[in-house]
Write a protein that holds these residues in place. Sequence first.
Motif, PDB file in Angstrom:
ATOM      1  N   TYR A  54      -3.552  -6.426   9.245  1.00 49.19           N
ATOM      2  CA  TYR A  54      -2.200  -5.747   8.787  1.00 49.19           C
ATOM      3  C   TYR A  54      -0.775  -6.439  10.249  1.00 49.19           C
ATOM      4  O   TYR A  54      -1.044  -7.246  11.449  1.00 49.19           O
ATOM      5  CB  TYR A  54      -2.161  -4.323   9.271  1.00 49.19           C
ATOM      6  N   LYS A  90      -0.688   7.755   4.229  1.00 45.25           N
ATOM      7  CA  LYS A  90      -2.142   7.665   3.440  1.00 45.25           C
ATOM      8  C   LYS A  90      -3.057   8.601   3.012  1.00 45.25           C
ATOM      9  O   LYS A  90      -3.331   8.708   1.674  1.00 45.25           O
ATOM     10  CB  LYS A  90      -3.066   6.545   3.619  1.00 45.25           C
ATOM     11  N   GLY A 106       0.933  -1.559   0.200  1.00 38.85           N
ATOM     12  CA  GLY A 106       0.068   0.234   0.354  1.00 38.85           C
ATOM     13  C   GLY A 106       0.440   1.070  -0.384  1.00 38.85           C
ATOM     14  O   GLY A 106       0.890   2.341   1.081  1.00 38.85           O
ATOM     15  N   ARG A 139      -5.558  -9.532  -1.886  1.00 40.52           N
ATOM     16  CA  ARG A 139      -6.049  -7.320  -2.120  1.00 40.52           C
ATOM     17  C   ARG A 139      -4.936  -7.112  -3.201  1.00 40.52           C
ATOM     18  O   ARG A 139      -3.900  -7.273  -3.624  1.00 40.52           O
ATOM     19  CB  ARG A 139      -4.896  -7.043  -0.498  1.00 40.52           C
TER      20      ARG A 139
HETATM   21  C1  MLT Z   1       0.360  -1.886   3.058  1.00 43.91           C
HETATM   22  O1  MLT Z   1       0.387  -2.486   2.291  1.00 43.91           O
HETATM   23  O2  MLT Z   1      -0.673  -2.944   3.572  1.00 43.91           O
HETATM   24  C2  MLT Z   1       1.148  -1.007   3.497  1.00 43.91           C
HETATM   25  O3  MLT Z   1       1.893  -0.811   2.752  1.00 43.91           O
HETATM   26  C3  MLT Z   1       1.276  -0.632   5.083  1.00 43.91           C
HETATM   27  C4  MLT Z   1       2.005  -0.179   6.178  1.00 43.91           C
HETATM   28  O4  MLT Z   1       1.139   1.246   5.631  1.00 43.91           O
HETATM   29  O5  MLT Z   1       3.134  -0.268   6.506  1.00 43.91           O
END
Ligand code: MLT
Length: 411
Positions: free
Chosen positions: A138, A256, A48, A390
């Motif tokens: 996570y 994010k 992410g 995902r």
């Molecule tokens: C993810 O892909 O789940 C994210 O990069 C996790 C994160 O923000 O560390």
Amino acid sequence: EDTKMFKINDNYLKLPGSYLFSTIAKKVAAYKEANPKKKDQIISLGIGDVTLPLAPAVIARLHSAVDEMAVKETFKGYAPDLGYEFLRSAIAQHDYKARGVDIAIDEIFISDGAKSDSGNIGDIFSVDNRIAVCDPVYPVYVDTNVMAGRAGDYNPATERFSNVIYMPCTEENGFAPELPEETPDIIYLCFPNNPTGATIPKTELQKWVDYALEKGAVIIYDAAYEAYISEDNVAHTIYECDGADRCAIELRSFSKNAGFTGTRLGFTVIPKALKCGDVTLNSLWARRHGTKFNGAPYIIQQAGAAVYTPEGQAQTQEQIAYYMNNAKIIREGLAAAGFSASGGVNAPYIWLKTPDKMTSWEFFDYLLDKANVVGTPGSGFGPSGEGYFRLTSFGSYENTLEAVERIKKLK
Ligand code: MLT
């Protein structure tokens, strides 16, 4: 002969494999090496990680903050323990007061991101706590509890740790965890959720708060994806729920909502009302923060403050809209191709069911090889993620369209 006297933290040896996203990066690198002709066609919708550049208001502030560092009168050395007041005030105002929540600035701790905070927060809790996590989850929450010795032993057959309470989030329950039968001491929740992209209404979140208060448990609430909420009935902060200030710690990120994945900035909120006996968790985290951390850089905290200006807000909201348009393209494209997919409405993640009963890793290999698209296998997030996959909406618009077209052609 090994003459070493020192001992390692052998909890680390209980971890199966490497960190999920390191494993994926290695697999993709190996694929590129073996298939040099396809190297440049690979589209990553895996980790992410954002792709849009930092907003102009953020860049302007970074430049001016760098210039301040060049002048004796405005140069800054170590940052204050909890972070600069200008940033904590902006957070208290915009993220909390504007939502009807009172958070004092000494309840906000600036850090280098929510990943570190979610891993480090365990420092202030005894090893004798039982944690509950959503499954899938996570991986940082579980892995760091394993490292601390709080997770028990790994059972390869069940892919579970013996002392962790898993709360399955599957299609059957709409990817929403149910209150666990066994009573946990520490409950990790993340909404909007990584990896499923699901949310729960505020009324449901209130039930978790009530449950934690009743059981004497603490909730570690990861709200890193709050900026992606589009529906009115979803809480942006857990403190919108009554009593959450007595049972919840909230983790927030600039990664994010403003693209700081490489710039690193986040914060943790610990209300002073949150106590264990007479001891406030706020005082323990302040002690830890002061001792083990020397603050996010001044220039980055300035950049973070720029996010809260009217220009910063408008520009970062545009970025979020861009990613959410990608999410829509992925969701609708997958549906058109006959996939069962959810998420992507209040979150930048789309969670799909693998076709033809493929395992998550089989689908990973298949997608990489046949479509040159990288995603994240659901089983990497926990046993209940098996059979899911995902995709992130953090790619470019062009790559997202192209990836969806390639996936459609597979069917
Ligand atoms: C993810 O892909 O789940 C994210 O990069 C996790 C994160 O923000 O560390």
